[in-house]
Design a protein around this motif. Sequence first.
Motif, PDB file in Angstrom:
ATOM      1  N   SER A  63       0.731  -1.032   0.119  1.00  0.00           N
ATOM      2  CA  SER A  63      -0.024  -0.254   0.217  1.00  0.00           C
ATOM      3  C   SER A  63       0.793   0.796  -0.183  1.00  0.00           C
ATOM      4  O   SER A  63       1.430   0.993   1.061  1.00  0.00           O
ATOM      5  N   ALA A  64       0.631   1.699  -0.980  1.00  0.00           N
ATOM      6  CA  ALA A  64       1.558   3.404  -1.024  1.00  0.00           C
ATOM      7  C   ALA A  64       1.348   4.304  -0.058  1.00  0.00           C
ATOM      8  O   ALA A  64       2.677   4.242   0.531  1.00  0.00           O
ATOM      9  N   THR A  65       0.155   4.225   0.725  1.00  0.00           N
ATOM     10  CA  THR A  65      -0.464   5.049   1.511  1.00  0.00           C
ATOM     11  C   THR A  65       0.585   4.740   2.386  1.00  0.00           C
ATOM     12  O   THR A  65       0.560   5.374   3.973  1.00  0.00           O
ATOM     13  N   ARG A  66       0.439   3.238   3.356  1.00  0.00           N
ATOM     14  CA  ARG A  66       0.653   2.580   4.082  1.00  0.00           C
ATOM     15  C   ARG A  66       1.957   3.004   4.168  1.00  0.00           C
ATOM     16  O   ARG A  66       2.217   3.340   5.673  1.00  0.00           O
ATOM     17  N   ARG A  67       3.028   2.711   3.011  1.00  0.00           N
ATOM     18  CA  ARG A  67       4.048   2.775   3.009  1.00  0.00           C
ATOM     19  C   ARG A  67       4.774   4.480   3.545  1.00  0.00           C
ATOM     20  O   ARG A  67       5.501   4.735   3.545  1.00  0.00           O
ATOM     21  N   SER A  68       4.429   5.073   2.662  1.00  0.00           N
ATOM     22  CA  SER A  68       4.375   6.446   3.243  1.00  0.00           C
ATOM     23  C   SER A  68       3.794   7.109   4.277  1.00  0.00           C
ATOM     24  O   SER A  68       4.952   8.240   5.030  1.00  0.00           O
ATOM     25  N   PHE A  69       3.247   6.751   5.120  1.00  0.00           N
ATOM     26  CA  PHE A  69       3.042   7.251   6.362  1.00  0.00           C
ATOM     27  C   PHE A  69       3.778   6.694   6.799  1.00  0.00           C
ATOM     28  O   PHE A  69       4.502   7.432   8.447  1.00  0.00           O
ATOM     29  N   HIS A  70       4.407   5.131   7.298  1.00  0.00           N
ATOM     30  CA  HIS A  70       5.568   4.823   7.900  1.00  0.00           C
ATOM     31  C   HIS A  70       6.733   5.409   7.486  1.00  0.00           C
ATOM     32  O   HIS A  70       7.558   5.296   8.541  1.00  0.00           O
ATOM     33  N   LEU A  71       7.426   5.871   6.485  1.00  0.00           N
ATOM     34  CA  LEU A  71       8.449   6.564   6.259  1.00  0.00           C
ATOM     35  C   LEU A  71       8.499   7.839   6.849  1.00  0.00           C
ATOM     36  O   LEU A  71       9.293   8.344   7.345  1.00  0.00           O
ATOM     37  N   ILE A  72       7.037   8.491   6.784  1.00  0.00           N
ATOM     38  CA  ILE A  72       6.958   9.964   7.688  1.00  0.00           C
ATOM     39  C   ILE A  72       7.783   9.361   9.901  1.00  0.00           C
ATOM     40  O   ILE A  72       8.191  10.423  10.576  1.00  0.00           O
ATOM     41  N   GLU A  73       6.490   8.215   9.456  1.00  0.00           N
ATOM     42  CA  GLU A  73       6.939   7.632  10.912  1.00  0.00           C
ATOM     43  C   GLU A  73       8.815   8.175  11.463  1.00  0.00           C
ATOM     44  O   GLU A  73       8.918   7.942  12.373  1.00  0.00           O
ATOM     45  N   ALA A  74       9.432   7.334  10.344  1.00  0.00           N
ATOM     46  CA  ALA A  74      10.733   6.931  10.294  1.00  0.00           C
ATOM     47  C   ALA A  74      11.430   8.958  10.407  1.00  0.00           C
ATOM     48  O   ALA A  74      12.549   8.185  10.892  1.00  0.00           O
ATOM     49  N   ALA A  75      10.742   9.401   9.508  1.00  0.00           N
ATOM     50  CA  ALA A  75      11.176  10.936   9.862  1.00  0.00           C
ATOM     51  C   ALA A  75      11.010  11.106  11.316  1.00  0.00           C
ATOM     52  O   ALA A  75      12.259  12.280  11.813  1.00  0.00           O
ATOM     53  N   ARG A  76       9.940  11.350  12.293  1.00  0.00           N
ATOM     54  CA  ARG A  76      10.041  11.071  12.801  1.00  0.00           C
ATOM     55  C   ARG A  76      10.890  10.362  14.131  1.00  0.00           C
ATOM     56  O   ARG A  76      11.616  11.082  15.268  1.00  0.00           O
ATOM     57  N   ALA A  77      11.400   9.839  13.946  1.00  0.00           N
ATOM     58  CA  ALA A  77      12.633   8.579  15.003  1.00  0.00           C
ATOM     59  C   ALA A  77      13.478   9.968  14.983  1.00  0.00           C
ATOM     60  O   ALA A  77      14.313  10.013  15.658  1.00  0.00           O
ATOM     61  N   TYR A  78      13.553   9.921  13.191  1.00  0.00           N
ATOM     62  CA  TYR A  78      15.307  10.304  13.384  1.00  0.00           C
ATOM     63  C   TYR A  78      15.399  12.352  13.586  1.00  0.00           C
ATOM     64  O   TYR A  78      16.070  11.944  14.261  1.00  0.00           O
ATOM     65  N   GLY A  79      14.344  12.223  13.663  1.00  0.00           N
ATOM     66  CA  GLY A  79      13.976  14.296  14.094  1.00  0.00           C
ATOM     67  C   GLY A  79      14.189  13.867  15.903  1.00  0.00           C
ATOM     68  O   GLY A  79      15.021  15.029  16.253  1.00  0.00           O
ATOM     69  N   MET A  80      13.586  13.361  16.282  1.00  0.00           N
ATOM     70  CA  MET A  80      13.829  13.080  17.739  1.00  0.00           C
ATOM     71  C   MET A  80      14.967  12.449  18.295  1.00  0.00           C
ATOM     72  O   MET A  80      15.923  13.243  19.461  1.00  0.00           O
ATOM     73  N   GLN A  81      15.854  12.457  17.109  1.00  0.00           N
ATOM     74  CA  GLN A  81      17.161  12.127  17.317  1.00  0.00           C
ATOM     75  C   GLN A  81      18.530  13.328  17.501  1.00  0.00           C
ATOM     76  O   GLN A  81      19.487  13.019  16.962  1.00  0.00           O
ATOM     77  N   HIS A  82      17.959  13.936  16.314  1.00  0.00           N
ATOM     78  CA  HIS A  82      18.082  15.117  15.810  1.00  0.00           C
ATOM     79  C   HIS A  82      19.300  14.886  14.784  1.00  0.00           C
ATOM     80  O   HIS A  82      19.903  15.745  14.636  1.00  0.00           O
ATOM     81  N   GLU A  83      18.492  13.964  14.011  1.00  0.00           N
ATOM     82  CA  GLU A  83      19.162  14.054  12.597  1.00  0.00           C
ATOM     83  C   GLU A  83      18.357  14.363  11.921  1.00  0.00           C
ATOM     84  O   GLU A  83      17.434  14.093  11.162  1.00  0.00           O
ATOM     85  N   GLY A  84      18.326  16.416  11.114  1.00  0.00           N
ATOM     86  CA  GLY A  84      17.799  16.644  10.822  1.00  0.00           C
ATOM     87  C   GLY A  84      18.334  16.314   8.991  1.00  0.00           C
ATOM     88  O   GLY A  84      16.908  16.113   8.402  1.00  0.00           O
ATOM     89  N   VAL A  85      18.779  15.688   9.124  1.00  0.00           N
ATOM     90  CA  VAL A  85      19.308  14.727   7.397  1.00  0.00           C
ATOM     91  C   VAL A  85      18.884  14.070   7.154  1.00  0.00           C
ATOM     92  O   VAL A  85      18.076  14.313   6.032  1.00  0.00           O
ATOM     93  N   ALA A  86      18.736  13.015   7.412  1.00  0.00           N
ATOM     94  CA  ALA A  86      18.009  11.848   8.098  1.00  0.00           C
ATOM     95  C   ALA A  86      16.377  11.892   7.503  1.00  0.00           C
ATOM     96  O   ALA A  86      15.580  11.493   6.799  1.00  0.00           O
TER      97      ALA A  86
END
Length: 408
Positions: free
Chosen positions: A333-356
């Motif tokens: 599902s493209a919509t689900r994959r996109s959502f989980h990519l956003i969640e991954a971005a959220r994880a890296y953001g919590m670690q202050h890894e803005g590039v990722a």
Amino acid sequence: MSEQHHAAAPAAPSFAHRARTARDRAGLTRPVAAGLVGRSAEWVKGIETGAIGMPRLPMLIRLATLYECDLADLTGDERIAAATYTKSTHADLPAVKRALTTYRLTPADREPESAEVLHARVRSAWKLWHGGGGHRSRVAALLPDLLADTRQSVRLLEGTERRKALVAQAQTYHLTQLFLAFQPEPELIMLTGDRSMTAAQDADSPRAMAGAAWYMNHVYRDASEAAEARVELAEQAASLLRQDDPEDLARWGLLQLAVALSFAKTGKAGLAWRYWDQAQDAARRLGDGYAHPWLIFGRGLVDAYALTIHLDLVQPGKAVEAAAALDLAAVPSATRRSFHLIEAARAYGMQHEGVAAVALLQKAHHTSPETVRFNVHTRMVLPELARTGPRMVREDARELALALGVAT
């Protein structure tokens, strides 16, 4: 001259009091709330005791979004609403809203569609929803007629045909609920959730009730209702299903996942992972290649939601590990994959890894643009990344924000 006594006007609640009340209503502990806004539990305690003053507008917006309340509930200023800043309105929202609130009291001048035809139309709508590109727009074009036609068939058909039409109607409400998600119409989301469960119960279909319970759990969770209500609903629906039938087992596993997410949202790690293990076991029994055609339950989905559980439990290091190991090719599902990519971005953001974080948001946007456009987390973090993120990604963050119509 007689002394006049005037009753003192009650003091308005302080910001500290309003902040604590909003967090309590959301059912979040201080550590969980702190992690979700990128601060410490001591910081949350500080604003709730008055040791720290009212934060600036961007943080107020993040708190209001997390607590599912308006800014007025935090600041006392009724002129400000969080939805103004964080939620995007789809152009087709008025048409879908009219379809939900328009009732045809006299019979139409044509025969009601059969349950078989309704189910074929619903299957086509699900394929559009899970496809790439403008999935919301494509489904929104179908919803008004589908809502009206399922309503007419349920009214005019009888017996087994009517019950099958009710199952199609319940799924139509699921699609409507998904379309409404992340838009400034919380009352409509609650309405569609209730109608889907009512249709499923009228159909006397345990499978339909299980599907409705999964989406109702999203309603409860997004509205920050008590975890006990979410868990009880999911467990009741799960008890109606057979685990020796693949179709039932997929729904049973999905409901274990719903309970796991509910417990993670309120910081109960042990219970969250216990139910996640049960969901994983159900997915394993269904086989590595299995994915439900519209609920998308399977090994890929269960693994992807482990990332969300780590995030909600404020375990950023483990969340990044889960994000790095994620195989989204297993999620059809493209919509689900996109959502989980956003969640991954959220994880890296919590670690202050803005590039990722920016790179993952770009990938999510390429995978499903409308998923990113209507995601509150994305709309909240992009302006901050565009202003204060690593120099090498500020321009990328600004370009993505511009594409989403988010002011930086």
